[in-house]
Scaffold this active site. Structure first.
Site, short mmCIF file in Angstrom:
data_model
loop_
_atom_site.label_atom_id
_atom_site.label_comp_id
_atom_site.label_asym_id
_atom_site.label_seq_id
_atom_site.Cartn_x
_atom_site.Cartn_y
_atom_site.Cartn_z
N ASN A 66 0.79 -1.23 0.00
CA ASN A 66 0.00 0.00 0.00
C ASN A 66 0.82 1.28 0.00
OD1 ASN A 66 -2.31 -1.57 0.04
ND2 ASN A 66 -2.48 -1.54 2.27
N ASN B 202 -5.18 -5.26 3.66
CA ASN B 202 -5.92 -4.36 4.55
C ASN B 202 -7.03 -3.56 3.88
OD1 ASN B 202 -4.85 -5.18 6.98
ND2 ASN B 202 -3.12 -3.77 6.86
N THR C 120 5.53 -9.60 9.09
CA THR C 120 4.60 -8.57 8.66
C THR C 120 3.63 -9.14 7.65
OG1 THR C 120 5.87 -7.87 6.78
CG2 THR C 120 6.47 -6.89 8.88
N THR C 121 2.60 -8.38 7.34
CA THR C 121 1.63 -8.81 6.35
C THR C 121 2.31 -9.09 5.01
OG1 THR C 121 -0.12 -7.53 7.41
CG2 THR C 121 -0.48 -8.19 5.13
N GLY C 122 3.18 -8.18 4.57
CA GLY C 122 3.84 -8.35 3.28
C GLY C 122 4.73 -9.58 3.25
N TRP D 30 7.75 -0.03 -0.33
CA TRP D 30 8.74 1.06 -0.33
C TRP D 30 8.79 1.71 1.04
CZ3 TRP D 30 12.67 2.25 -3.31
CH2 TRP D 30 13.29 3.50 -3.18
N TYR E 284 2.95 7.21 2.97
CA TYR E 284 3.02 5.88 3.58
C TYR E 284 2.01 4.94 2.94
CZ TYR E 284 2.67 2.26 7.20
OH TYR E 284 2.64 1.07 7.88
N HIS E 285 0.77 5.39 2.83
CA HIS E 285 -0.26 4.68 2.08
C HIS E 285 -0.64 5.51 0.86
CE1 HIS E 285 -1.73 2.60 6.02
NE2 HIS E 285 -0.81 1.87 5.42
N HIS F 287 7.71 -0.40 14.54
CA HIS F 287 7.68 -0.76 13.13
C HIS F 287 8.72 0.04 12.34
CE1 HIS F 287 4.01 -2.70 14.29
NE2 HIS F 287 3.42 -1.55 14.56
#
Length: 369
Positions: free
Chosen positions: A156, A179, A288-290, A310, A323-324, A340
């Site tokens: 994201n 998400n 993490t999710t990724g 990134w 960020y998103h 994080h």
């Protein structure tokens, strides 16, 4: 997206960590080898990182010291070649720790309403399996017997804005998103196709205002309805504090007969993923999710392509990066105050890209205008 790496040990400061990452990224690496060799460079300075899932509902403050950094990282090249031998070795090794087909979700029959579950990350806290949750447990794995030629995992990051990657993303056999990120108004850059989408419970608070009124409830309902048969992956058993939000989503799905295939990751999944990466000397605390989605995807994808990953506030041309791509949330990528921080996890993925195990796109897509 939820790519996040917490406090490192062995580096003098977040700045030295970041400088090491950027220095090594700037070098071209065409080497081949196993995943162990791919990630060993992470620890050339005895630096160890811990990865945590980005489940916090409280936005962190941007670490302003990052803003003047020169990100001399070349975008993914059209000369990238898939290293099938390495990909198969990674899959074989991961299968010693977990099986994505089985661990992607708890199945009906393994739990019953009223069962007490200890949260994976908060063992002293428990939840009871509700009737709604039980009804939405799948009878068989949503990935049972599945195999795909290419998979896209879409993070994201704001690096996707103006990338023109939408058409390329949609061309993949299987598309994973994170998400419940909105896609319709960003389709040119992020695409529309969604086959699996994750939903941390904190998203209901952050993106849908905890459904404080009918307007927000309707927005969530529309987002769920737009999934059109996709797998909705909800980590309901990971950490305390999200039970009520999971229940709200489950209730909407059942009440409105929404066409989604729900999945709730197994209680062993995150520890198994962590064990795999620790064995390969990537010292994470929580995947993490990724990273989790990449690890799962190795089981059922021949080639894996990453977009929207990134972990820096500036792009390669020193332009600000959100960020998103869809909101104004701020994040301190290397702040010691935040649990994080992302660059070391990104570094591991970048190294795997250089060795052909995956393709990491961090600029405009080929053919984008």
């Amino acid at each position: 997206m939820g790519l996040c790496i917490p406090g490192n040990r062995g580096l003098e400061s977040p700045e030295s960590q970041r400088d090491l990452v950027l220095h090594e990224f700037a070098r071209n690496s065409g080497g081949r080898g196993t995943i162990r060799s791919a990630v060993n460079s992470l620890h050339s300075k005895s630096n160890r990182a811990e990865v945590v899932i980005n489940g916090s509902s409280s936005p962190a403050v941007v670490d302003r010291s990052n803003e003047s950094i020169k990100h001399n990282i070349k975008p993914a090249s059209s000369k990238w070649r898939h290293n099938q031998t390495l990909s198969l070795k990674i899959r074989k090794h991961i299968l010693k720790f977990l099986d994505a087909e089985k661990d992607i979700s708890v199945l009906k029959g393994t739990l019953k309403p009223g069962d007490v579950i200890h949260y994976v990350f908060d063992r002293d806290s428990t939840m009871n399996v509700s009737q709604n949750l039980y009804e939405l447990l799948p009878r068989t794995s949503p990935l049972k017997g599945k195999h795909f030629r290419t998979c896209a995992i879409v993070g994201n990051s704001g690096i996707l804005l103006n990338s023109g990657c939408g058409r390329e993303i949609d061309a993949h056999s299987f598309v994973i998103r994170c998400n419940l990120a909105p896609v319709q108004e960003y389709a040119q850059d992020v695409g529309l196709k969604t086959d699996l989408v994750t939903m941390n419970p904190s998203v209901i608070q952050r993106a849908f205002e905890d459904l404080v009124n009918d307007t927000w409830r309707e927005k969530l309902l529309q987002r769920l309805q737009s999934l059109n048969g996709s797998i909705l992956w909800i980590p309901a058993f990971m950490a305390k504090g999200g039970k009520e939000r999971v229940e709200w989503v489950n209730e909407l799905i059942l009440k409105h007969h929404i066409d989604v295939r729900t999945a709730y990751p197994s209680l062993r999944l995150l520890h198994a993923v962590r064990g795999y990466w620790l064995t390969n000397k990537v010292h994470i605390k929580r995947p993490t999710t990724g990273l989790l989605m990449y690890t799962l995807a190795t089981r059922f994808c021949n080639k894996i392509y990453l977009y929207g990953f990134w972990p820096f506030p500036l792009d390669q041309n020193q332009n600000p990066v959100k960020y998103h791509y869809y909101d104004s949330l701020k994040y301190g990528y290397t702040s010691q105050a935040s649990p994080h921080t992302m660059p070391l996890e990104f570094k591991a993925l970048k190294t795997l890209h250089q060795q052909g195990a995956l393709k990491l796109t961090v600029g405009a897509c080929d053919g984008a205008t």
